[in-house]
Design a protein around this motif. Sequence first.
Motif, PDB file in Angstrom:
ATOM      1  N   GLU A  35      43.060  47.595  53.490  1.00  0.00           N
ATOM      2  CA  GLU A  35      43.345  47.784  52.073  1.00  0.00           C
ATOM      3  C   GLU A  35      43.787  46.479  51.414  1.00  0.00           C
ATOM      4  N   THR A  36      43.185  46.178  50.276  1.00  0.00           N
ATOM      5  CA  THR A  36      43.579  45.031  49.465  1.00  0.00           C
ATOM      6  C   THR A  36      44.238  45.547  48.191  1.00  0.00           C
ATOM      7  N   TRP A  90      33.699  52.552  46.364  1.00  0.00           N
ATOM      8  CA  TRP A  90      33.586  51.098  46.304  1.00  0.00           C
ATOM      9  C   TRP A  90      33.637  50.451  47.667  1.00  0.00           C
ATOM     10  N   THR A  91      33.237  49.194  47.675  1.00  0.00           N
ATOM     11  CA  THR A  91      33.429  48.317  48.822  1.00  0.00           C
ATOM     12  C   THR A  91      34.055  47.024  48.311  1.00  0.00           C
ATOM     13  N   THR A  92      34.905  46.434  49.138  1.00  0.00           N
ATOM     14  CA  THR A  92      35.590  45.195  48.778  1.00  0.00           C
ATOM     15  C   THR A  92      35.198  44.111  49.765  1.00  0.00           C
ATOM     16  N   ALA A  95      29.048  48.807  38.868  1.00  0.00           N
ATOM     17  CA  ALA A  95      29.273  47.431  38.418  1.00  0.00           C
ATOM     18  C   ALA A  95      29.955  46.649  39.534  1.00  0.00           C
ATOM     19  N   VAL A  96      30.293  45.417  39.224  1.00  0.00           N
ATOM     20  CA  VAL A  96      30.974  44.522  40.152  1.00  0.00           C
ATOM     21  C   VAL A  96      32.214  43.984  39.463  1.00  0.00           C
ATOM     22  N   GLU A  97      33.322  43.967  40.201  1.00  0.00           N
ATOM     23  CA  GLU A  97      34.564  43.356  39.707  1.00  0.00           C
ATOM     24  C   GLU A  97      34.844  42.114  40.543  1.00  0.00           C
ATOM     25  N   HIS A  98      35.327  41.077  39.876  1.00  0.00           N
ATOM     26  CA  HIS A  98      35.866  39.911  40.579  1.00  0.00           C
ATOM     27  C   HIS A  98      37.357  39.888  40.300  1.00  0.00           C
ATOM     28  N   VAL A  99      38.144  39.811  41.377  1.00  0.00           N
ATOM     29  CA  VAL A  99      39.596  39.903  41.288  1.00  0.00           C
ATOM     30  C   VAL A  99      40.208  38.664  41.937  1.00  0.00           C
ATOM     31  N   SER A 124      51.771  36.112  45.727  1.00  0.00           N
ATOM     32  CA  SER A 124      52.544  37.331  45.990  1.00  0.00           C
ATOM     33  C   SER A 124      51.647  38.535  46.262  1.00  0.00           C
ATOM     34  N   GLY A 125      50.334  38.336  46.176  1.00  0.00           N
ATOM     35  CA  GLY A 125      49.402  39.429  46.421  1.00  0.00           C
ATOM     36  C   GLY A 125      49.135  40.304  45.208  1.00  0.00           C
ATOM     37  N   LEU A 126      49.511  39.822  44.006  1.00  0.00           N
ATOM     38  CA  LEU A 126      49.269  40.587  42.780  1.00  0.00           C
ATOM     39  C   LEU A 126      48.038  40.058  42.053  1.00  0.00           C
TER      40      LEU A 126
END
Length: 128
Positions: free
Chosen positions: A7-8, A72-74, A102-106, A111-113
């Motif tokens: 998990e991310t 989804w897949t990450t 769609a595609v998300e870029h994060v 701190s992992g936020l």
Amino acid sequence: MTTQTTETVADRYITLVDRAVHEPQALQELGSVFAPGATVQFGDLPPVTGLSDITEFYRNFYSEMADSKHVWTTTVLDDGTLEVRFIAAWRTTDGQLASQGAVEHVTVDASGLITQLRVLGPDTEIAG
């Protein structure tokens, strides 16, 4: 490029926004996934910056939905960006059904936020 099997923060984010349709108070938990000065941009919509404005954006976004579900897949890209490929299906409060992929870029801080979340349009081609 590796497929993320644990998990991310992006996975926690999607789970949270799916919950928010039935539990609007879940939006109060956005601070557990977004940095205070984060930016969210959905396609060509103007970017939304800051936790308060992001919370209001999601409150408005989901206000007409009676149900929502993401699959989804990450993937963690070589530069550390999280790439999320998703399909979302939802039912509006007046009974209409819709779906979109769609595609998300994060991007994430130390701190992992989430510091930036950008939903690329459904017509965006991403190699891979």
